[in-house]
Write a protein that holds these residues in place. Structure first.
Motif, PDB file in Angstrom:
ATOM      1  N   SER A 127     -43.829 -10.271 -12.944  1.00 28.03           N
ATOM      2  CA  SER A 127     -43.538  -8.905 -12.519  1.00 28.03           C
ATOM      3  C   SER A 127     -43.126  -8.102 -13.758  1.00 28.03           C
ATOM      4  CB  SER A 127     -42.405  -8.920 -11.489  1.00 28.03           C
ATOM      5  OG  SER A 127     -42.631  -9.925 -10.513  1.00 28.03           O
ATOM      6  N   PRO A 128     -43.956  -7.234 -14.325  1.00 24.70           N
ATOM      7  CA  PRO A 128     -45.313  -6.931 -13.883  1.00 24.70           C
ATOM      8  C   PRO A 128     -46.272  -8.083 -14.184  1.00 24.70           C
ATOM      9  CG  PRO A 128     -44.937  -5.959 -16.023  1.00 24.70           C
ATOM     10  CD  PRO A 128     -43.628  -6.542 -15.575  1.00 24.70           C
ATOM     11  N   ALA A 129     -47.371  -8.107 -13.428  1.00 24.47           N
ATOM     12  CA  ALA A 129     -48.408  -9.107 -13.698  1.00 24.47           C
ATOM     13  C   ALA A 129     -49.017  -8.834 -15.064  1.00 24.47           C
ATOM     14  CB  ALA A 129     -49.466  -9.057 -12.608  1.00 24.47           C
ATOM     15  N   LEU A 130     -49.464  -9.885 -15.708  1.00 27.35           N
ATOM     16  CA  LEU A 130     -49.945  -9.797 -17.091  1.00 27.35           C
ATOM     17  C   LEU A 130     -51.439  -9.475 -17.130  1.00 27.35           C
ATOM     18  CD1 LEU A 130     -49.134 -10.399 -20.115  1.00 27.35           C
ATOM     19  CD2 LEU A 130     -49.903 -12.749 -19.684  1.00 27.35           C
ATOM     20  N   THR A 131     -51.783  -8.421 -17.860  1.00 25.13           N
ATOM     21  CA  THR A 131     -53.200  -8.164 -18.148  1.00 25.13           C
ATOM     22  C   THR A 131     -53.697  -9.287 -19.044  1.00 25.13           C
ATOM     23  OG1 THR A 131     -53.007  -5.764 -17.941  1.00 25.13           O
ATOM     24  CG2 THR A 131     -54.798  -6.595 -19.337  1.00 25.13           C
ATOM     25  N   THR A 132     -54.805  -9.911 -18.671  1.00 24.59           N
ATOM     26  CA  THR A 132     -55.255 -11.076 -19.422  1.00 24.59           C
ATOM     27  C   THR A 132     -56.770 -11.178 -19.326  1.00 24.59           C
ATOM     28  OG1 THR A 132     -54.900 -13.462 -19.726  1.00 24.59           O
ATOM     29  CG2 THR A 132     -54.920 -12.667 -17.467  1.00 24.59           C
ATOM     30  N   VAL A 133     -57.313 -12.295 -19.806  1.00 23.99           N
ATOM     31  CA  VAL A 133     -58.761 -12.486 -19.794  1.00 23.99           C
ATOM     32  C   VAL A 133     -59.083 -13.778 -19.068  1.00 23.99           C
ATOM     33  CG1 VAL A 133     -60.838 -12.761 -21.214  1.00 23.99           C
ATOM     34  CG2 VAL A 133     -58.997 -11.242 -21.985  1.00 23.99           C
ATOM     35  N   GLY A 134     -59.860 -13.670 -18.004  1.00 22.45           N
ATOM     36  CA  GLY A 134     -60.355 -14.862 -17.316  1.00 22.45           C
ATOM     37  C   GLY A 134     -61.458 -15.470 -18.155  1.00 22.45           C
TER      38      GLY A 134
ATOM     39  N   ALA B  48     -72.326 -19.228 -21.956  1.00 20.52           N
ATOM     40  CA  ALA B  48     -71.462 -19.249 -20.773  1.00 20.52           C
ATOM     41  C   ALA B  48     -70.879 -17.851 -20.639  1.00 20.52           C
ATOM     42  CB  ALA B  48     -70.355 -20.285 -20.939  1.00 20.52           C
ATOM     43  N   ASP B  49     -71.421 -17.099 -19.692  1.00 16.48           N
ATOM     44  CA  ASP B  49     -71.111 -15.670 -19.640  1.00 16.48           C
ATOM     45  C   ASP B  49     -70.130 -15.389 -18.500  1.00 16.48           C
ATOM     46  OD1 ASP B  49     -71.153 -13.017 -20.050  1.00 16.48           O
ATOM     47  OD2 ASP B  49     -73.091 -12.652 -19.076  1.00 16.48           O
ATOM     48  N   HIS B  50     -68.904 -15.885 -18.622  1.00 13.83           N
ATOM     49  CA  HIS B  50     -67.953 -15.786 -17.517  1.00 13.83           C
ATOM     50  C   HIS B  50     -66.642 -15.124 -17.936  1.00 13.83           C
ATOM     51  CE1 HIS B  50     -70.684 -18.589 -15.610  1.00 13.83           C
ATOM     52  NE2 HIS B  50     -70.550 -19.389 -16.646  1.00 13.83           N
ATOM     53  N   THR B  51     -66.627 -14.548 -19.134  1.00 15.09           N
ATOM     54  CA  THR B  51     -65.390 -13.983 -19.660  1.00 15.09           C
ATOM     55  C   THR B  51     -65.162 -12.580 -19.077  1.00 15.09           C
ATOM     56  OG1 THR B  51     -65.843 -15.230 -21.662  1.00 15.09           O
ATOM     57  CG2 THR B  51     -64.158 -13.516 -21.799  1.00 15.09           C
ATOM     58  N   THR B  52     -63.989 -12.366 -18.469  1.00 15.74           N
ATOM     59  CA  THR B  52     -63.711 -11.101 -17.787  1.00 15.74           C
ATOM     60  C   THR B  52     -62.300 -10.624 -18.080  1.00 15.74           C
ATOM     61  OG1 THR B  52     -64.845 -12.163 -15.926  1.00 15.74           O
ATOM     62  CG2 THR B  52     -63.946  -9.952 -15.552  1.00 15.74           C
ATOM     63  N   VAL B  53     -62.167  -9.375 -18.498  1.00 12.16           N
ATOM     64  CA  VAL B  53     -60.837  -8.783 -18.662  1.00 12.16           C
ATOM     65  C   VAL B  53     -60.262  -8.482 -17.282  1.00 12.16           C
ATOM     66  CG1 VAL B  53     -59.575  -6.772 -19.511  1.00 12.16           C
ATOM     67  CG2 VAL B  53     -61.333  -7.833 -20.935  1.00 12.16           C
ATOM     68  N   LEU B  54     -59.004  -8.865 -17.063  1.00 15.00           N
ATOM     69  CA  LEU B  54     -58.332  -8.647 -15.782  1.00 15.00           C
ATOM     70  C   LEU B  54     -57.179  -7.664 -15.989  1.00 15.00           C
ATOM     71  CD1 LEU B  54     -58.263 -12.439 -14.849  1.00 15.00           C
ATOM     72  CD2 LEU B  54     -59.777 -10.704 -13.854  1.00 15.00           C
ATOM     73  N   PRO B  55     -57.427  -6.371 -15.784  1.00 10.90           N
ATOM     74  CA  PRO B  55     -56.378  -5.371 -16.021  1.00 10.90           C
ATOM     75  C   PRO B  55     -55.302  -5.478 -14.943  1.00 10.90           C
ATOM     76  CG  PRO B  55     -58.592  -4.370 -15.884  1.00 10.90           C
ATOM     77  CD  PRO B  55     -58.669  -5.750 -15.326  1.00 10.90           C
ATOM     78  N   ARG B  56     -54.034  -5.614 -15.372  1.00  2.06           N
ATOM     79  CA  ARG B  56     -52.915  -5.702 -14.418  1.00  2.06           C
ATOM     80  C   ARG B  56     -51.809  -4.750 -14.881  1.00  2.06           C
ATOM     81  NH1 ARG B  56     -53.407 -12.123 -14.484  1.00  2.06           N
ATOM     82  NH2 ARG B  56     -55.118 -12.410 -13.022  1.00  2.06           N
ATOM     83  N   GLY B  57     -50.584  -5.020 -14.488  1.00  4.90           N
ATOM     84  CA  GLY B  57     -49.530  -4.038 -14.710  1.00  4.90           C
ATOM     85  C   GLY B  57     -48.894  -3.987 -16.087  1.00  4.90           C
ATOM     86  N   SER B  58     -49.285  -4.834 -17.018  1.00  2.63           N
ATOM     87  CA  SER B  58     -48.531  -4.931 -18.274  1.00  2.63           C
ATOM     88  C   SER B  58     -49.005  -3.969 -19.360  1.00  2.63           C
ATOM     89  CB  SER B  58     -48.572  -6.363 -18.801  1.00  2.63           C
ATOM     90  OG  SER B  58     -49.896  -6.712 -19.157  1.00  2.63           O
ATOM     91  N   ILE B  59     -49.999  -3.131 -19.045  1.00  2.00           N
ATOM     92  CA  ILE B  59     -50.426  -2.100 -19.999  1.00  2.00           C
ATOM     93  C   ILE B  59     -50.213  -0.721 -19.366  1.00  2.00           C
ATOM     94  CG2 ILE B  59     -52.359  -1.106 -21.309  1.00  2.00           C
ATOM     95  CD1 ILE B  59     -53.500  -3.861 -21.663  1.00  2.00           C
ATOM     96  N   ALA B  60     -49.500   0.139 -20.079  1.00  2.00           N
ATOM     97  CA  ALA B  60     -49.204   1.500 -19.611  1.00  2.00           C
ATOM     98  C   ALA B  60     -49.163   2.404 -20.845  1.00  2.00           C
ATOM     99  CB  ALA B  60     -47.855   1.515 -18.882  1.00  2.00           C
ATOM    100  N   PRO B  61     -49.101   3.714 -20.666  1.00  2.00           N
ATOM    101  CA  PRO B  61     -48.989   4.596 -21.839  1.00  2.00           C
ATOM    102  C   PRO B  61     -47.735   4.267 -22.651  1.00  2.00           C
ATOM    103  CG  PRO B  61     -49.544   5.871 -19.884  1.00  2.00           C
ATOM    104  CD  PRO B  61     -49.220   4.486 -19.416  1.00  2.00           C
ATOM    105  N   PRO B  62     -47.765   4.503 -23.964  1.00  2.00           N
ATOM    106  CA  PRO B  62     -46.590   4.235 -24.805  1.00  2.00           C
ATOM    107  C   PRO B  62     -45.472   5.221 -24.480  1.00  2.00           C
ATOM    108  CG  PRO B  62     -48.290   5.363 -26.078  1.00  2.00           C
ATOM    109  CD  PRO B  62     -48.887   5.082 -24.733  1.00  2.00           C
TER     110      PRO B  62
END
Lengths: 345, 345
Positions: free
Chosen positions: A293-300, A328-342
């Motif tokens: 909390s917040p969930a982490l923006t990461t890469v699957g 292996a074309d399975h890489t995906t950005v997973l936008p979550r709550g950990s990125i916001a404006p500065p």
């Protein structure tokens, strides 16, 4: 009690009117056998009391029924690597369909590693998957010398000769890293840092190079890079260094989730709010990342699918095909709550 | 090219003036062979061009050179289980000394699990380690029917007949849980909650029972127990429920680190300070736990040592010994920064 059955695979083949190879195939599932033929073979085997252990032994004469996976990493790192167990479950999914197992060895020294490959080649595995490959990896020559079929898992498309002609399942982490930098830049960040993985690992190096290229392309400072080692401890320490800078970054892109989660925790303990004061992102989509909390923006990373593809490719190589380099074309950005404006200056 | 060597293990034994069994031992390392004998055997093998694959085949006739480990859990849980990979590295340490490997199978259905044990019994493993045992676990009868040697890993001392006479390596989580409750109570907490693991797992049940007994013994409320499933998501949700109580707990004891870390993150996101407003503890000593800020008070489970002990016990059983129930006494509470006195009312 009856004496143990003396039936051989030849007896079963004759009784069913097929070749010994077809009997093998009916049990191994390595290539399709018609339902009618399979039924005939199974009833012949039942009639002759040809039991599972006989079958297993018959199969074992040509094939070990296993592939090998040697993990040459500190067990402590292994214990926290989200990629590894998912990759394993993908391997297992395909192996199970082929009546095969995974012979796993964890080793901590180069000597032990070498010995294990020799043992695998001496009848314990039909082939191996090479993980965590490094530049000029000595295992390429080793498996070739041992005559051990191998598939390489790589974090980029191999250049000619780079994996010594071995079939390679590759992914490319660069687009995901570029996309993360874009997310941060478009949110308004101009001071973006990177906590990298060790550059002697190809995936550590690729991510770092993609990071530097992406921030440079936007005319931003590409010098805020600290090399960690994928452990939580290194993530915490690198974050401390970055936050202690006279002009600290407002966004940090970490090369894996473990370092990012330790960094998030460290930032908060210093009263730095996430994402209000500091945006951050991980890499790997570990289970924890989605439930912070917040969930982490990461890469699957499609680790399960990569395991499936690695085994499929190895089985193709064992069947005499020449798979080459497979994306292996399975890489995906997973936008979550950990990125916001500065924060506003 | 020369035709392939036709030498057998018998030829090598005669040539070296020893028994076939001694030749096997010299290569397998399963029991010591004098340096002089070993040298004689190795030069006989070299002279007769008895190669590694012949040796491997000879060994395989009586022993597979591998033990089996079947993981019947959701791969997603597996990916985040700090215990598993450490346990694996402990297994591997002992196996490597005995020239053996680990045949690993991950399965997600009961049918697949059953089939895998049949395959292991049919010549792919000399024995198996049974993890995550449940009450009246159906695998006890299965391995017995298959004649597959097995060692059970249990979270408590088995009562008579409970593990169907199988050798058992057991630990006891109760003292560590009692110690954690003591730490919290002595810091001044009177409202202590537990986020439990599923009660159908013995270790989930044991920890919950120990928690209830320990708080009751201090005259405290033992009703604040929410059953999670060891995942981060369940840790987050259980923590939300607890913090939403009219009178929320001031301390939460989690049955594993993953749930505790998600709970810590959730609490902080609601402005609940850790440890000033809320104390908490985990279980497993995951790598992340030591490098959070504050670091998480948790329990080291001696997972590496338990892996070593499980394999040692299985090898003893394979050698005809009857190991019975063996205590793995490596469980240690690790007090860190996440427990402090409760806020003043």
């Amino acid at each position: 009690m009856n004496p143990p059955s003396r039936a051989t695979i030849g007896d079963v083949a004759r009784h069913a009117g097929v070749s010994k190879g077809t009997v093998s195939l009916a049990y191994s599932g390595k290539r399709p056998v018609s339902e009618e033929t399979r039924r005939r073979i199974f009833s012949a085997a039942a009639e002759l009391e040809w039991t599972a252990s006989h079958r297993a032994r018959a199969l074992a004469t040509s094939r070990t029924g296993a592939i090998g996976l040697v993990i040459a990493r500190d067990p402590e790192v292994l214990a926290t690597d989200a990629f590894f167990s998912k990759f394993l479950s993908g391997c297992e999914r395909v192996l199970a369909e082929h009546d095969m197992g995974l012979m796993l060895h964890a080793v901590t020294t180069a000597e032990a590693e070498h010995l294990v490959y020799e043992r695998l080649a001496a009848g314990r595995a039909d082939g191996v998957i090479l993980l965590d490959v490094e530049i000029d990896d000595p295992r390429f020559a080793l498996v070739r010398r041992l005559g051990l079929p191998a598939v390489v898992l790589s974090a980029h498309e191999p250049t000619r000769g780079e994996t010594a002609g071995l079939p390679t399942v590759f992914s490319d982490d660069s687009p995901a890293v570029t996309e993360l930098v874009t997310l941060m830049a478009e949110a308004g960040h101009t001071r973006i840092a990177h906590v990298a993985g060790p550059a002697h690992y190809i995936h550590g190096r690729i991510r770092q190079e993609a990071f530097r290229a992406a921030v440079r392309e936007r005319g931003l400072d590409d010098s805020m890079v600290i090399e960690g080692d994928f452990t939580a401890a290194s993530g915490r320490d690198a974050t401390t260094q970055l936050l202690d800078l006279p002009e600290p970054p407002t966004a940090i892109l970490y090369a894996n989730d473990m370092m990012a989660i330790a960094g998030l925790s460290l930032a908060r303990s210093r009263g730095v709010r996430v994402p209000e004061d500091l945006s951050l992102s991980g890499y790997d989509d570990s289970e924890l990342s989605a439930h912070l909390s917040p969930a982490l923006t990461t890469v699957g990373t499609g680790a399960v699918q990569r395991g499936e593809l690695a085994v499929t490719t190895l089985l193709a190589a064992l069947a005499g095909e020449a798979p080459g380099a497979v994306l292996a074309d399975h890489t995906t950005v997973l936008p979550r709550g950990s990125i916001a404006p500065p924060p506003r200056p």
